[in-house]
Design a protein around this motif. Sequence first.
Motif, short mmCIF file in Angstrom:
data_model
loop_
_atom_site.label_atom_id
_atom_site.label_comp_id
_atom_site.label_asym_id
_atom_site.label_seq_id
_atom_site.Cartn_x
_atom_site.Cartn_y
_atom_site.Cartn_z
N GLY A 5 0.83 -1.20 0.00
CA GLY A 5 0.00 0.00 0.00
C GLY A 5 0.86 1.25 0.00
N GLY A 6 0.49 2.22 -0.78
CA GLY A 6 1.21 3.49 -0.80
C GLY A 6 0.74 4.40 0.32
N PRO A 7 1.19 5.65 0.32
CA PRO A 7 0.75 6.61 1.33
C PRO A 7 -0.78 6.77 1.31
N PHE A 8 -1.33 7.16 2.45
CA PHE A 8 -2.78 7.24 2.59
C PHE A 8 -3.18 8.53 3.28
N GLY A 9 -4.30 9.10 2.88
CA GLY A 9 -4.86 10.27 3.56
C GLY A 9 -3.94 11.47 3.49
N GLN A 10 -3.63 12.05 4.65
CA GLN A 10 -2.78 13.24 4.68
C GLN A 10 -1.31 12.92 4.45
N VAL A 11 -0.94 11.64 4.48
CA VAL A 11 0.44 11.25 4.22
C VAL A 11 0.63 11.14 2.71
N ASN A 12 1.68 11.78 2.20
CA ASN A 12 1.95 11.72 0.77
C ASN A 12 3.44 11.52 0.54
N ARG A 13 3.86 11.48 -0.71
CA ARG A 13 5.26 11.24 -1.04
C ARG A 13 6.17 12.33 -0.48
N GLN A 18 7.85 12.28 8.09
CA GLN A 18 7.97 13.44 8.97
C GLN A 18 7.24 13.15 10.28
N PRO A 19 7.84 13.49 11.41
CA PRO A 19 7.21 13.22 12.70
C PRO A 19 5.82 13.85 12.80
N GLY A 20 4.89 13.08 13.32
CA GLY A 20 3.53 13.57 13.57
C GLY A 20 2.60 13.53 12.39
N ILE A 21 3.09 13.22 11.20
CA ILE A 21 2.22 13.13 10.02
C ILE A 21 1.74 11.68 9.92
N THR A 22 0.48 11.45 10.25
CA THR A 22 -0.06 10.09 10.25
C THR A 22 -1.46 10.07 9.66
N ASP A 23 -1.85 8.90 9.24
CA ASP A 23 -3.23 8.64 8.82
C ASP A 23 -3.40 7.13 8.79
N TYR A 24 -4.60 6.66 8.90
CA TYR A 24 -4.84 5.23 9.03
C TYR A 24 -5.95 4.79 8.11
#
Length: 78
Positions: A5-13, A18-24
């Motif tokens: 799976g690639g990046p999801f939601g607010q997480v992008n390439r 980066q610390p604190g950048i998460t999505d599930y």
Amino acid sequence: MQNPGGPFGQVNRQNFGQPGITDYRNPHLAEAMKNLGYVQKFGVGIQYARQELQKNGNPPLEFTVEDTHLLVILRKKL
């Protein structure tokens, strides 16, 4: 290590790792894993891994982040 799976939601390439950048993809499952003790804190795993590898003398993590997959290369110390 490769994740299909690639990046999801607010997480992008651009902001991956980066610390604190998460999505599930499944926030209910993520919360259940935290409540069961499998997760201590969200959004710090990559930062923690980088710190521990540096303390151990390993080269830094290498990431290839694509829309459809993620590749992480973890090298042993020389």
